[in-house]
Write a protein that holds these residues in place. Sequence first.
Motif, PDB file in Angstrom:
ATOM      1  N   GLU A 101      -8.358  -4.952  -6.667  1.00 25.51           N
ATOM      2  CA  GLU A 101      -9.185  -3.754  -6.530  1.00 25.51           C
ATOM      3  C   GLU A 101     -10.282  -3.942  -5.476  1.00 25.51           C
ATOM      4  O   GLU A 101     -10.491  -3.071  -4.622  1.00 25.51           O
TER       5      GLU A 101
ATOM      6  N   ALA B  98      -8.821  -4.014  -1.966  1.00 25.64           N
ATOM      7  CA  ALA B  98      -8.446  -2.681  -1.475  1.00 25.64           C
ATOM      8  C   ALA B  98      -9.661  -1.960  -0.897  1.00 25.64           C
ATOM      9  O   ALA B  98      -9.582  -1.313   0.147  1.00 25.64           O
ATOM     10  N   ILE B  99     -10.802  -2.076  -1.591  1.00 24.20           N
ATOM     11  CA  ILE B  99     -12.041  -1.463  -1.080  1.00 24.20           C
ATOM     12  C   ILE B  99     -12.458  -2.125   0.227  1.00 24.20           C
ATOM     13  O   ILE B  99     -12.830  -1.458   1.196  1.00 24.20           O
TER      14      ILE B  99
ATOM     15  N   ALA C  81      -7.878   1.699  -3.653  1.00 25.38           N
ATOM     16  CA  ALA C  81      -9.326   1.594  -3.449  1.00 25.38           C
ATOM     17  C   ALA C  81     -10.050   2.769  -4.093  1.00 25.38           C
ATOM     18  O   ALA C  81     -11.083   2.593  -4.753  1.00 25.38           O
TER      19      ALA C  81
ATOM     20  N   TRP D  33     -12.877   2.439  -7.269  1.00 32.04           N
ATOM     21  CA  TRP D  33     -14.264   2.495  -6.824  1.00 32.04           C
ATOM     22  C   TRP D  33     -15.260   2.577  -7.973  1.00 32.04           C
ATOM     23  O   TRP D  33     -16.281   1.886  -7.970  1.00 32.04           O
TER      24      TRP D  33
END
Length: 462
Positions: A200, A203-204, A429, A433
Amino acid sequence: MSKFAPLPPAPVIMTCFGHCGIGLGAEAYRRLLIDVGADPLKPTLKGEKDESRILKRYGSTILRFPNAYGGNEIPLIPRALLIDLDPRAANLILQSYPDLFALRDKHVISGAGGAARNWAEGRTRFIKEVSTKYDMQKQLASLSPEPVRGFTIPFAMGGGTGASFASAFMQYIKKDTKEHATIASFGLLPEFGWDPVILEASAINIVMNLEHQIKYSDCSILFSNKRLRELAQKHEKRLEKISSIIDDLPKEHEVGWKDYRGMNLIAANAISMFIASFARETEWDMSNYRTWLATKRPRFAVTWVIPVIPEERQWSSDLMTSTKHNTMEGIVEHINKKEDAVLFDIDENDIRDKGGPKDSCCVLVKVKGDFEAKERDVLKNIIKDRFHIEESRMIFIKIPILETEQANVTILVNTKAIGTKILEIASEAEASWDAFKDEYGKWGLSTEEFKASLMDVVHEFS
């Protein structure tokens, strides 16, 4: 074919960010040295004749110093900057190549610890710990007294330091300096479930880094760690016989580097060809890449190399001087054996099915002998078959080859097919978030900024 390569018109600095970027950059630079017959462990000039010969081969990727600096020998100093919050990677390179990276205070910028795979933390610490502690303009001037015309920037996109530092540096060069330098970024996408990254958070990080490449990079080239690993495993025995920068590291420090040895060699092959395309070609400058991609969407390129792995002895100091593998005939033989690959996590069917009518490519060719209509037609037909790219959207760059060099063809493909892969990451992403917004918010990345970056990336790759 020529014994010498022309001297390029302006200096280019390689800035390497994070553990991955330093590993890739050092390997690529080592490859450049070996290509021109130099010893990476102790590259020196021994006189005016030698100086003229070497400078024509190296061009502006090196610095010269007066004889007084190293006695009767003049050391060749790379225009390379190693930047990392965790100093271990850079320190290993300095220990293994003390004569190459002789100007330790000029070659390295480091902090006290990594950015915890947090893009926001890395950006903030770059501003607070690096750009305030070091005079970046002075640091760059120490490696290039002349105005810099270009930067090549290798880094990992899923980590904290590499992704964020590369982002902040590209923004700095484009917004805070007076030089009109061209930036080429070499971003490596992680392989989730294999690389030590957090899905996660990575991805951000990738979304934020891609947005900075969209805004500030003139030529964005993407690699896939998954694809590099698959190829390294496939060609493992042949790669073992090719020298690597990792071979010169202290044995006790091979852990953490050894697993990436073959992968780095393959990526370095493509990066060194990119640099050779403008370092030796008098009619092609680094800024031409910016013009090529200016009106394309996505403005990113993925790399296809032929052959993936050179012959056993081709990268050693004892290079073969006469072999058909230095000709187009040898290249075609590798193609027919399927010893070629797109260095991204997409295959030929993806490119055919998901490409677009505006797909284009830039073909870098370094072969012995002619490269006229007949030789061009061979590659044109292959590219049409594999990528469905029209001839009018193909660019061919013939790179002067040195007598003992390995021939190579590297193709940079700008294809809509990469959009599917990137949009999957963008979706992850967005979904992740909320779980990370407080942690990232502490380091200055707001929800509004993230959402704006996400929209830029989705628009670019849709």
